[in-house]
Design an enzyme around this catalytic site. Sequence first.
Site, PDB file in Angstrom:
ATOM      1  N   PRO A  89      53.517  61.508  68.509  1.00 32.01           N
ATOM      2  CA  PRO A  89      52.411  62.256  69.063  1.00 32.01           C
ATOM      3  C   PRO A  89      51.913  61.368  70.515  1.00 32.01           C
ATOM      4  CG  PRO A  89      51.804  60.532  67.117  1.00 32.01           C
ATOM      5  CD  PRO A  89      53.210  61.071  67.348  1.00 32.01           C
ATOM      6  N   GLU A 116      54.537  54.470  61.269  1.00 34.06           N
ATOM      7  CA  GLU A 116      53.883  54.292  62.260  1.00 34.06           C
ATOM      8  C   GLU A 116      54.942  54.468  63.613  1.00 34.06           C
ATOM      9  OE1 GLU A 116      50.792  54.323  60.048  1.00 34.06           O
ATOM     10  OE2 GLU A 116      50.684  54.084  62.278  1.00 34.06           O
ATOM     11  N   ARG A 158      67.589  78.574  70.418  1.00 38.91           N
ATOM     12  CA  ARG A 158      67.530  80.116  70.798  1.00 38.91           C
ATOM     13  C   ARG A 158      67.791  80.439  72.395  1.00 38.91           C
ATOM     14  NH1 ARG A 158      62.802  81.775  73.167  1.00 38.91           N
ATOM     15  NH2 ARG A 158      62.856  83.995  72.325  1.00 38.91           N
ATOM     16  N   ASP A 173      59.690  85.962  77.300  1.00 35.57           N
ATOM     17  CA  ASP A 173      58.824  85.116  76.323  1.00 35.57           C
ATOM     18  C   ASP A 173      57.628  84.616  76.886  1.00 35.57           C
ATOM     19  OD1 ASP A 173      60.674  85.082  74.348  1.00 35.57           O
ATOM     20  OD2 ASP A 173      61.550  83.173  74.890  1.00 35.57           O
TER      21      ASP A 173
HETATM   22  N1  LIG Z   1      52.436  63.144  64.287  1.00 37.28           N
HETATM   23  C1  LIG Z   1      53.770  62.705  64.434  1.00 37.28           C
HETATM   24  C2  LIG Z   1      54.178  61.490  63.751  1.00 37.28           C
HETATM   25  C3  LIG Z   1      55.493  61.120  63.521  1.00 37.28           C
HETATM   26  C4  LIG Z   1      56.235  61.753  64.583  1.00 37.28           C
HETATM   27  C5  LIG Z   1      56.091  62.686  65.525  1.00 37.28           C
HETATM   28  C6  LIG Z   1      54.649  63.110  65.340  1.00 37.28           C
HETATM   29  C7  LIG Z   1      54.150  64.225  66.486  1.00 37.28           C
HETATM   30  C8  LIG Z   1      55.247  64.827  67.344  1.00 37.28           C
HETATM   31  N2  LIG Z   1      54.558  65.559  68.068  1.00 37.28           N
HETATM   32  C9  LIG Z   1      53.194  65.612  67.353  1.00 37.28           C
HETATM   33  O1  LIG Z   1      53.088  64.743  66.445  1.00 37.28           O
END
Ligand SMILES: Nc1ccccc1-c1cnco1
Length: 247
Positions: A89, A116, A158, A173
């Site tokens: 994230p 984490e 794709r 797209d």
């Molecule tokens: N929330 C997460 C938790 C663990 C690994 C990736 C993510 C992630 C990737 N893109 C948005 O969230």
Amino acid sequence: MRIDIISIFPEYFAPLDVSLIGKARERGILDVHLHQLRDWAHDVHRTVDDTPYGGGPGMVMKPEPWGEAIDAVLAADQDARPRIIVPTPSGVPFTQRLAMEYVAEPWLLFTPARYEGIDSRVMAEYGSRLCVDEVSIGDYVLAGGEAAVLVMVEAVGRLLPGVLGNARSAVDDSFAPGEMENLLEGPVYTKPPEWRGHEVPEILLSGHHGKIARWRRDEALRRTARNRAELLAALDPATLDKHDRRL
Ligand SMILES: Nc1ccccc1-c1cnco1
């Protein structure tokens, strides 16, 4: 293209056996290798996580299993180097442009983490000699990176030559660079011409391709203004003629 994925849930990637990506693999356009991270955790419990230094909630993925797993993947081809993609994230946004950058890579290695995250020394170790990208698919919290890898593999796969039946569909797209970039796609219709009292817009039955293209662009602008107004701000003013401004 070769794709390697290291995960404690390799079974999560069963969807890569079906549909567009599955067919690309059958046709040899895409070569996917799945790896169980715990194969490189040598204690009796095959431990891959531990408590975070400095305290705090949750668990952190240990560096040793990841280091051994990534080394094993790299050993698969001594003459090549994969681009490493770490779903997190805290990463840069995954966009169509980034998907187009990745589809030009001969080898991608995805390292989806649980808990984490992965001990930061792992990517520091490989970042000194390989291209390591931390990438987010959006601002929300997932239980792990596996779902993010599925999204990225589909978006990239794709785009591989020969994967899409009609090559133009990738060019047209939403978000694809070009005139329609930053515009959402408008409404689509197919037979029958009337369904439960709902008729297909007359223009689409007119056969007038110029007017149909204009109508589709107008509808794309309307939907973008309604659902993603911030994308309009990114539109090149030159592509917005006086007619568009009227919308
Ligand atoms: N929330 C997460 C938790 C663990 C690994 C990736 C993510 C992630 C990737 N893109 C948005 O969230």
